[in-house]
Design an enzyme around this catalytic site. Structure first.
Site, PDB file in Angstrom:
ATOM      1  N   ASP A   1       0.406  -1.173   0.620  1.00 55.42           N
ATOM      2  CA  ASP A   1       0.148   0.185   0.438  1.00 55.42           C
ATOM      3  C   ASP A   1       1.138   1.104   0.110  1.00 55.42           C
ATOM      4  OD1 ASP A   1      -2.038   1.303  -0.558  1.00 55.42           O
ATOM      5  OD2 ASP A   1      -2.975   1.250   2.148  1.00 55.42           O
TER       6      ASP A   1
ATOM      7  N   ASN B   1       1.708   3.054  -2.771  1.00 55.49           N
ATOM      8  CA  ASN B   1       1.806   4.249  -4.657  1.00 55.49           C
ATOM      9  C   ASN B   1       1.508   4.777  -4.595  1.00 55.49           C
ATOM     10  OD1 ASN B   1       3.187   0.983  -4.637  1.00 55.49           O
ATOM     11  ND2 ASN B   1       1.704   0.198  -5.872  1.00 55.49           N
TER      12      ASN B   1
ATOM     13  N   ARG C   1       0.265   9.104 -10.203  1.00 53.27           N
ATOM     14  CA  ARG C   1      -0.112   7.597  -9.474  1.00 53.27           C
ATOM     15  C   ARG C   1       0.768   6.546  -9.845  1.00 53.27           C
ATOM     16  NH1 ARG C   1      -3.414   7.673  -5.523  1.00 53.27           N
ATOM     17  NH2 ARG C   1      -4.157   5.328  -5.923  1.00 53.27           N
TER      18      ARG C   1
ATOM     19  N   HIS D   1       2.730   3.331  -8.967  1.00 49.63           N
ATOM     20  CA  HIS D   1       2.670   1.523  -9.625  1.00 49.63           C
ATOM     21  C   HIS D   1       3.778   1.203 -10.101  1.00 49.63           C
ATOM     22  CE1 HIS D   1      -1.171   1.836  -7.601  1.00 49.63           C
ATOM     23  NE2 HIS D   1      -2.490   2.523  -9.116  1.00 49.63           N
TER      24      HIS D   1
ATOM     25  N   GLU E   1     -11.879  -5.030  -5.687  1.00 49.36           N
ATOM     26  CA  GLU E   1     -12.651  -4.102  -5.811  1.00 49.36           C
ATOM     27  C   GLU E   1     -11.591  -3.338  -6.321  1.00 49.36           C
ATOM     28  OE1 GLU E   1     -11.727  -5.658  -2.935  1.00 49.36           O
ATOM     29  OE2 GLU E   1     -13.770  -6.195  -2.539  1.00 49.36           O
TER      30      GLU E   1
ATOM     31  N   LEU F   1      11.445 -19.410  -3.548  1.00 49.67           N
ATOM     32  CA  LEU F   1      10.501 -19.190  -3.458  1.00 49.67           C
ATOM     33  C   LEU F   1       9.477 -19.494  -4.122  1.00 49.67           C
ATOM     34  CD1 LEU F   1      10.113 -16.467  -1.444  1.00 49.67           C
ATOM     35  CD2 LEU F   1      10.177 -15.349  -3.645  1.00 49.67           C
TER      36      LEU F   1
ATOM     37  N   SER G   1      -8.320  -5.367   4.031  1.00 47.74           N
ATOM     38  CA  SER G   1      -9.226  -5.095   2.688  1.00 47.74           C
ATOM     39  C   SER G   1      -9.334  -7.106   2.123  1.00 47.74           C
ATOM     40  CB  SER G   1      -7.756  -4.696   2.095  1.00 47.74           C
ATOM     41  OG  SER G   1      -7.985  -3.485   3.049  1.00 47.74           O
TER      42      SER G   1
ATOM     43  N   GLU H   1       0.226 -13.516  13.145  1.00 45.69           N
ATOM     44  CA  GLU H   1       0.983 -12.778  13.603  1.00 45.69           C
ATOM     45  C   GLU H   1       0.968 -10.936  12.440  1.00 45.69           C
ATOM     46  OE1 GLU H   1       2.387 -12.665  16.745  1.00 45.69           O
ATOM     47  OE2 GLU H   1       2.611 -10.115  16.644  1.00 45.69           O
TER      48      GLU H   1
HETATM   49  C1  FPP Z   1      -1.923   0.166  -3.050  1.00 46.48           C
HETATM   50  O1  FPP Z   1      -1.448   1.295  -3.858  1.00 46.48           O
HETATM   51  C2  FPP Z   1      -1.499  -1.386  -4.490  1.00 46.48           C
HETATM   52  C3  FPP Z   1      -2.196  -1.159  -5.413  1.00 46.48           C
HETATM   53  C4  FPP Z   1      -3.315  -1.049  -5.584  1.00 46.48           C
HETATM   54  C5  FPP Z   1      -1.178  -1.666  -6.648  1.00 46.48           C
HETATM   55  C6  FPP Z   1      -0.009  -2.884  -6.715  1.00 46.48           C
HETATM   56  C7  FPP Z   1       0.242  -3.096  -7.529  1.00 46.48           C
HETATM   57  C8  FPP Z   1       1.560  -2.774  -7.628  1.00 46.48           C
HETATM   58  C9  FPP Z   1       2.758  -2.942  -6.500  1.00 46.48           C
HETATM   59  C10 FPP Z   1       2.505  -2.745  -9.136  1.00 46.48           C
HETATM   60  C11 FPP Z   1       1.960  -4.067 -10.117  1.00 46.48           C
HETATM   61  C12 FPP Z   1       2.358  -5.697  -9.023  1.00 46.48           C
HETATM   62  C13 FPP Z   1       3.174  -6.645 -10.062  1.00 46.48           C
HETATM   63  C14 FPP Z   1       3.066  -8.179  -9.382  1.00 46.48           C
HETATM   64  C15 FPP Z   1       4.142  -6.626 -10.814  1.00 46.48           C
HETATM   65  P1  FPP Z   1      -2.170   2.697  -3.524  1.00 46.48           P
HETATM   66  O2  FPP Z   1      -2.550   3.074  -4.793  1.00 46.48           O
HETATM   67  O3  FPP Z   1      -3.407   2.056  -3.197  1.00 46.48           O
HETATM   68  O4  FPP Z   1      -2.068   3.323  -2.881  1.00 46.48           O
HETATM   69  P2  FPP Z   1      -2.388   4.968  -2.304  1.00 46.48           P
HETATM   70  O5  FPP Z   1      -3.297   4.376  -1.111  1.00 46.48           O
HETATM   71  O6  FPP Z   1      -1.015   6.117  -1.139  1.00 46.48           O
HETATM   72  O7  FPP Z   1      -3.077   5.804  -2.840  1.00 46.48           O
END
Ligand code: FPP
Length: 238
Positions: free
Chosen positions: A13, A15, A26, A30, A60, A124, A189, A200
């Site tokens: 979370d 990004n 934004r 990502h 979602e 892994l 979530s 944990e």
């Molecule tokens: C949450 O940050 C992140 C996501 C909803 C997407 C996660 C995806 C990636 C890290 C990239 C793709 C994955 C792979 C495996 C290549 P947010 O956008 O909700 O952040 P915020 O809460 O700060 O807005």
């Protein structure tokens, strides 16, 4: 270091906030988050973790603006393509959990190919949750468990925990010992609702693109200390 968790699950979370802090769109967050995924996989194996599961796209997340959904799908597509090429090098066994039938046909094909080419790898075990929701998974699991009972001539009264576990997307994978969520949020979530029953939890304010080996080692240390102090008690409830 104390005991190392066998299976770590991560809610990535922050990004968007990472990008905003830098005046970037934004989607750049990502992109950077995607680079962090690669680093963390390597770090996890170095630190002795055998299973890693990340929440890449939830059921979602379709509600986000179309250009953001498209950008995430593009990153996932790139991730699968690159991983297919690197599969024998990094020795990771990759599995995607969630309902992939809603994804574009080419992405589904890449996912199937990546799972196929990495199936015999011995490093892994990396699970990517994609179009994943814990409730959705449970409904699918219960449906197929009940179907299985009917086929075996049993009634629904005979349904057991083992039947549910055996029909989850994570079948055959031990439950996570540790859940990490970045960026200061403290919510589940809809992630791995069944599997996290005894895990944990570790929360950090670090935003996902900034999360790396050092942070992961800190989370493991926290887990090790908890195990040392409360291990006996925790295990009694299992
Ligand atoms: C949450 O940050 C992140 C996501 C909803 C997407 C996660 C995806 C990636 C890290 C990239 C793709 C994955 C792979 C495996 C290549 P947010 O956008 O909700 O952040 P915020 O809460 O700060 O807005």
């Amino acid at each position: 270091m104390g005991k190392v968790p066998q299976h770590v699950a991560i809610i990535m979370d922050g990004n968007g906030r990472w990008a905003k802090k830098r005046g970037l769109p934004r989607n750049m967050g990502h992109k950077q988050g995607s680079a962090a995924v690669r680093k963390v996989c390597e770090a996890a194996w170095d630190l002795g973790i055998k299973y890693l599961t990340i929440y890449a796209f939830s059921t979602e997340n379709w509600a986000r603006p179309k250009d953001e959904v498209d950008a995430l799908m593009k990153l996932l597509r790139e991730y699968m393509k690159t991983s297919i090429k690197e599969s024998s090098e990094n020795n990771m066994r990759v599995r995607v959990i969630g309902d992939i039938s809603a994804l574009s046909e080419d992405l589904q094909e890449s996912i199937r190919e990546l799972m196929r080419v990495s199936a015999d790898n011995t490093g892994l075990c990396f699970q990517i949750a994609l179009n994943y929701g814990g409730r959705d998974e449970l409904i699918r699991s219960v449906k197929s468990a009940v179907k299985g009972l009917a086929e075996a001539g049993k009634t629904v009264e005979e349904l057991t925990e083992a039947d549910i576990s055996a029909n989850l997307d994570t079948k055959g994978i031990p439950d996570p010992d540790l859940l990490i969520r970045t960026s200061g949020e403290q919510r589940l979530s809809n992630f791995l609702l069944w599997q996290l029953a005894y895990a944990e939890f570790y929360f950090t304010d670090t935003l996902w693109p900034d999360f790396g080996k050092k942070e992961l080692a800190k989370a493991i240390e926290h887990y090790g200390n908890r195990e040392r102090r409360f291990g006996g008690l925790v295990n009694e409830t299992k």
